[in-house]
Design an enzyme around this catalytic site. Structure first.
Site, PDB file in Angstrom:
ATOM      1  N   ASP A  13      62.297  25.405  57.759  1.00  0.00           N
ATOM      2  CA  ASP A  13      62.012  26.547  58.626  1.00  0.00           C
ATOM      3  C   ASP A  13      63.280  27.190  59.172  1.00  0.00           C
ATOM      4  O   ASP A  13      63.299  27.693  60.297  1.00  0.00           O
ATOM      5  CB  ASP A  13      61.072  26.136  59.773  1.00  0.00           C
ATOM      6  CG  ASP A  13      59.861  25.395  59.244  1.00  0.00           C
ATOM      7  OD1 ASP A  13      59.219  25.939  58.329  1.00  0.00           O
ATOM      8  OD2 ASP A  13      59.581  24.278  59.703  1.00  0.00           O
ATOM      9  N   GLU A  14      64.342  27.182  58.384  1.00  0.00           N
ATOM     10  CA  GLU A  14      65.603  27.801  58.809  1.00  0.00           C
ATOM     11  C   GLU A  14      65.576  29.309  58.587  1.00  0.00           C
ATOM     12  O   GLU A  14      66.468  30.020  59.061  1.00  0.00           O
ATOM     13  CB  GLU A  14      66.790  27.222  58.019  1.00  0.00           C
ATOM     14  CG  GLU A  14      67.081  25.755  58.281  1.00  0.00           C
ATOM     15  CD  GLU A  14      66.328  24.852  57.321  1.00  0.00           C
ATOM     16  OE1 GLU A  14      65.501  25.357  56.544  1.00  0.00           O
ATOM     17  OE2 GLU A  14      66.570  23.637  57.352  1.00  0.00           O
ATOM     18  N   LYS A  16      64.902  30.586  55.211  1.00  0.00           N
ATOM     19  CA  LYS A  16      65.441  30.743  53.856  1.00  0.00           C
ATOM     20  C   LYS A  16      64.831  31.948  53.146  1.00  0.00           C
ATOM     21  O   LYS A  16      65.505  32.633  52.392  1.00  0.00           O
ATOM     22  CB  LYS A  16      65.132  29.492  53.017  1.00  0.00           C
ATOM     23  CG  LYS A  16      65.803  28.240  53.533  1.00  0.00           C
ATOM     24  CD  LYS A  16      65.410  27.016  52.716  1.00  0.00           C
ATOM     25  CE  LYS A  16      64.006  26.539  52.961  1.00  0.00           C
ATOM     26  NZ  LYS A  16      63.737  25.933  54.244  1.00  0.00           N
ATOM     27  N   ALA A  39      55.402  24.385  51.519  1.00  0.00           N
ATOM     28  CA  ALA A  39      56.409  25.325  52.026  1.00  0.00           C
ATOM     29  C   ALA A  39      55.757  26.580  52.590  1.00  0.00           C
ATOM     30  O   ALA A  39      54.637  26.933  52.208  1.00  0.00           O
ATOM     31  CB  ALA A  39      57.343  25.728  50.898  1.00  0.00           C
ATOM     32  N   GLY A  40      56.458  27.229  53.479  1.00  0.00           N
ATOM     33  CA  GLY A  40      55.993  28.510  53.986  1.00  0.00           C
ATOM     34  C   GLY A  40      57.194  29.396  54.235  1.00  0.00           C
ATOM     35  O   GLY A  40      57.950  29.164  55.165  1.00  0.00           O
ATOM     36  N   HIS A  41      57.419  30.350  53.367  1.00  0.00           N
ATOM     37  CA  HIS A  41      58.583  31.227  53.507  1.00  0.00           C
ATOM     38  C   HIS A  41      58.112  32.604  53.973  1.00  0.00           C
ATOM     39  O   HIS A  41      57.234  33.196  53.363  1.00  0.00           O
ATOM     40  CB  HIS A  41      59.341  31.329  52.181  1.00  0.00           C
ATOM     41  CG  HIS A  41      59.925  30.017  51.748  1.00  0.00           C
ATOM     42  ND1 HIS A  41      60.307  29.744  50.471  1.00  0.00           N
ATOM     43  CD2 HIS A  41      60.186  28.900  52.450  1.00  0.00           C
ATOM     44  CE1 HIS A  41      60.785  28.518  50.400  1.00  0.00           C
ATOM     45  NE2 HIS A  41      60.711  27.973  51.596  1.00  0.00           N
ATOM     46  N   GLN A 223      61.508  23.286  51.847  1.00  0.00           N
ATOM     47  CA  GLN A 223      61.821  22.220  52.794  1.00  0.00           C
ATOM     48  C   GLN A 223      63.339  22.249  53.061  1.00  0.00           C
ATOM     49  O   GLN A 223      63.889  23.332  53.084  1.00  0.00           O
ATOM     50  CB  GLN A 223      61.332  20.839  52.307  1.00  0.00           C
ATOM     51  CG  GLN A 223      59.814  20.714  52.282  1.00  0.00           C
ATOM     52  CD  GLN A 223      59.190  21.352  51.056  1.00  0.00           C
ATOM     53  OE1 GLN A 223      59.625  21.144  49.947  1.00  0.00           O
ATOM     54  NE2 GLN A 223      58.165  22.150  51.261  1.00  0.00           N
TER      55      GLN A 223
HETATM   56  P1  IMP Z   1      54.794  16.847  52.968  1.00  0.00           P
HETATM   57  O1  IMP Z   1      55.880  17.586  52.282  1.00  0.00           O
HETATM   58  O2  IMP Z   1      53.542  17.641  53.166  1.00  0.00           O
HETATM   59  O3  IMP Z   1      54.515  15.506  52.337  1.00  0.00           O
HETATM   60  O4  IMP Z   1      55.285  16.507  54.462  1.00  0.00           O
HETATM   61  C1  IMP Z   1      56.369  15.613  54.720  1.00  0.00           C
HETATM   62  C2  IMP Z   1      57.201  16.087  55.896  1.00  0.00           C
HETATM   63  O5  IMP Z   1      57.877  17.283  55.548  1.00  0.00           O
HETATM   64  C3  IMP Z   1      56.381  16.424  57.139  1.00  0.00           C
HETATM   65  O6  IMP Z   1      57.158  16.117  58.282  1.00  0.00           O
HETATM   66  C4  IMP Z   1      56.207  17.929  57.033  1.00  0.00           C
HETATM   67  O7  IMP Z   1      55.984  18.525  58.293  1.00  0.00           O
HETATM   68  C5  IMP Z   1      57.553  18.314  56.472  1.00  0.00           C
HETATM   69  N1  IMP Z   1      57.526  19.578  55.719  1.00  0.00           N
HETATM   70  C6  IMP Z   1      57.015  19.788  54.485  1.00  0.00           C
HETATM   71  N2  IMP Z   1      57.193  21.062  54.105  1.00  0.00           N
HETATM   72  C7  IMP Z   1      57.848  21.662  55.117  1.00  0.00           C
HETATM   73  C8  IMP Z   1      58.364  22.990  55.294  1.00  0.00           C
HETATM   74  O8  IMP Z   1      58.269  23.864  54.422  1.00  0.00           O
HETATM   75  N3  IMP Z   1      58.985  23.223  56.480  1.00  0.00           N
HETATM   76  C9  IMP Z   1      59.140  22.271  57.431  1.00  0.00           C
HETATM   77  N4  IMP Z   1      58.700  21.019  57.292  1.00  0.00           N
HETATM   78  C10 IMP Z   1      58.058  20.723  56.140  1.00  0.00           C
END
Ligand code: IMP
Length: 429
Positions: A13-14, A16, A39-41, A223
Site C-alpha cells: 500500500d505504498e 505503487k 493486491a489492490g492498486h 504486496q
Molecule cells: P495473503 O497475501 O492474502 O495471503 O495475506 C498475507 C499478508 O499479506 C496479510 O497480512 C495481508 O494483509 C497482506 N497483504 C496481501 N496483499 C496485500 C496488499 O496488496 N497490500 C497490503 N498487504 C497485503
C-alpha cells in the site's frame, strides 16, 4: 532494452499503482510478476478512481501491453469481472496477455484460506482470504492447475477431478467442511476460460521481444518487500516473492536485463494484517494518519495500522532489492504535523542498539524504535507542487533525510492522489 522493476519497500500500500501509471507513459509493457487478487492498486485519473487487483496498472495507458506473467496466481472469474469493470469505464483491455504457466486460484483455495485462518485462531495471519497461500502451496507441491489447463476444457476437468480427490479429504476430514464437485467448479470457471483463452500466450517470449526492440518494460510488484516469503516478517507474509529477485523469476527475464529497481516508499508506514511493526502508533497521531491518509484497504476495506517511517527496515529493503531510485509517496498526508519522527535504530530487549534489521521475527516484535525528530510543515495543499522549490523546505529536508539514510537517490515524490500530482526529479534509467 531497459526493464525497470517497481517494488514496494514496506508492507504494501505504498502507492505503487500511481507510480507505475506515471512510468507507463514511456513504457510499452507493464508486467505483473507475482501475487493475485490479494493486491489492490489504485490509480486516480481525474474523477475516476480505478481499483486494480490482478490487471497491471499500465492498462490505463492505451499504448501499453498489460501482462499477467507466470509468477502470478490468477482467479479467472475475478479477472473477468475486473476486465468488465474496466471496459465499462471505457478502458480497453484488448492489449492483455496472460501466461499459460500462471497458476489458478480455485474456489477451494478460498475455502482453505478461510478455514486455515479460523484454525489459527489467535495466531491468524490476517490474510486477505483470497486463497493466495493455498494456491501457491499447490504450485510448490506440484499439484496446481494452470492457465494452460483452464483453456483446455477436457484437460481442466480431468486435472480438477484428480485434484479434488485430495482437496475433498482436506476440506471434509481436517476442516469439517462440505466437499466440492467438479461440476460446480467447471460451471463457474468455464465461461471465464472461454473469455480469457484469446489472451493466453508465452509472455516470457513477448517480454523478451519487447526488450530486444529496445522498449521500456515495467515489472510491477504487488504486496511488498516486508511481505516477501523469504525476506519478510515470516510467517506474517504473503506466499510469493515481491522483491527484486522475484521479478526475474516471475516474469521470465534474466537479471542482466534489469536496468533499474525503483523502491516505492510511503513517507510513513502502514500495515494490514498481523505481524510485528516496530513503529506502529496506537495513539492519536496514528488515528490522525489513518483518517487523513484514508488508510483503509483497497481489497478488504480493513483499517490499516499506521506509524512513523522505519529507516532500519527501509535500509534492509534497499539492500535486498538494490534500489537505484526512490519514489516517495503520500507526502501530502503528513502536512500539518508540527514534528515528524523517523526511526533510525532499534533498541533490543538486552538493551543493545542496532541499525541492522533483525531477522528473528520474535526479536523484531520486541524491538523499540529509536527516533530522530524533524520539524514538520504547515497544513498546506502540496498537490500543486511540481518542482522541489514548490515544496515547503521542511518537507524537502524530510525527503532528503530518507534518501540519505537509505543511500538511494529520489526519482519522484507523490504529493496527491491524482495522476499528475508528482514532483519528478529524474527518470529511473
Ligand atoms: P495473503 O497475501 O492474502 O495471503 O495475506 C498475507 C499478508 O499479506 C496479510 O497480512 C495481508 O494483509 C497482506 N497483504 C496481501 N496483499 C496485500 C496488499 O496488496 N497490500 C497490503 N498487504 C497485503
Amino acid at each position: 532494452m531497459p526493464a525497470i522493476v517497481v517494488i514496494g519497500a514496506q508492507w504494501g500500500d505504498e502507492g505503487k499503482g500511481k507510480i507505475v501509471d506515471h512510468l507507463a507513459e514511456r513504457a510499452s509493457m507493464v508486467v505483473r510478476y507475482q501475487g493475485g487478487n490479494n493486491a489492490g492498486h489504485t490509480v486516480t485519473i481525474g474523477s475516476t478512481v480505478l481499483r486494480l487487483h490482478q490487471v497491471p496498472s499500465g492498462i490505463t495507458r492505451p499504448h501499453v501491453a498489460a501482462v499477467l506473467a507466470h509468477g502470478m496466481v490468477i482467479n479467472p472469474p475475478a479477472l473477468v469481472e475486473e476486465l468488465d469493470r474496466l471496459a465499462a469505464l471505457g478502458i480497453s483491455t484488448e492489449n492483455l496477455h496472460i501466461s499459460p504457466n500462471a497458476h489458478l486460484v480455485m474456489p477451494y483455495h478460498i475455502l482453505l484460506d478461510e478455514a486455515e485462518e479460523e484454525l489459527r485462531g489467535a495466531h491468524a495471519l490476517g490474510t486477505t482470504r483470497r486463497g493466495i497461500g493455498p494456491a501457491y502451496t499447490d504450485k510448490v507441491a506440484r499439484r496446481g492447475l494452470r492457465m494452460q489447463d483452464l483453456i483446455d476444457p477436457a484437460r481442466f476437468r480431468a486435472r480438477l477431478e484428480v485434484a479434488l480427490e485430495r482437496v475433498n479429504l482436506e476440506l471434509t476430514r481436517i476442516f469439517g467442511r462440505e466437499p466440492m464437485t467438479a461440476d460446480e467448479i467447471v460451471e463457474k470457471y468455464a465461461p471465464a476460460a472461454e473469455r480469457l483463452a484469446p489472451y493466453v500466450e508465452d509472455t516470457s517470449l513477448l517480454i523478451q521481444k519487447a526488450l530486444q526492440r529496445g522498449e521500456t518494460v515495467l515489472l510491477e510488484g504487488a504486496q511488498a518487500t516486508m511481505l516477501d516469503i523469504d525476506f519478510g516478517t515470516y510467517p506474517y507474509v504473503t506466499s510469493s516473492s515481491p522483491s527484486a529477485g522475484g521479478a526475474c523469476q516471475g516474469s521470465g527475464i534474466s537479471p542482466r536485463q534489469v536496468s533499474a529497481v525503483l523502491g516505492v516508499v510511503k513517507v510513513y508506514t502502514s500495515r494490514v494484517g498481523m505481524g510485528p511493526f516496530p513503529t506502529e502508533l496506537k495513539d492519536d497521531i496514528g488515528d490522525w494518519i489513518v483518517e487523513r491518509g484514508h488508510e483503509y484497504g483497497t481489497t478488504t476495506g480493513r483499517r490499516r495500522r499506521c506509524g512513523w517511517i522505519d529507516l532500519v527496515s527501509l535500509r534492509y529493503a534497499a539492500r535486498l532489492n538494490g534500489f537505484t531510485g526512490l519514489a516517495l509517496t503520500r507526502l501530502d498526508v503528513l502536512s500539518g504535523l508540527s514534528r515528524i519522527k523517523l526511526c533510525v535504530a532499534y533498541r533490543l530487549p538486552d538493551g543493545t542498539e542496532t541499525t541492522e534489521y533483525p531477522l528473528d521475527t520474535e526479536l523484531l516484535a520486541q524491538a523499540t524504535p529509536i527516533y530522530e525528530t524533524m520539524e514538520g510543515w504547515e497544513d498546506e495543499d502540496l498537490s500543486k507542487a511540481r518542482r522541489v522549490e514548490d515544496l515547503p523546505p521542511q518537507a524537502w529536508a524530510y525527503c532528503q533525510r530518507i534518501s540519505e539514510w537509505m543511500g538511494v537517490p529520489i526519482d519522484v515524490i507523490s504529493v496527491g492522489a491524482e495522476r499528475n500530482d508528482l514532483v519528478a526529479l529524474r527518470w529511473p534509467v
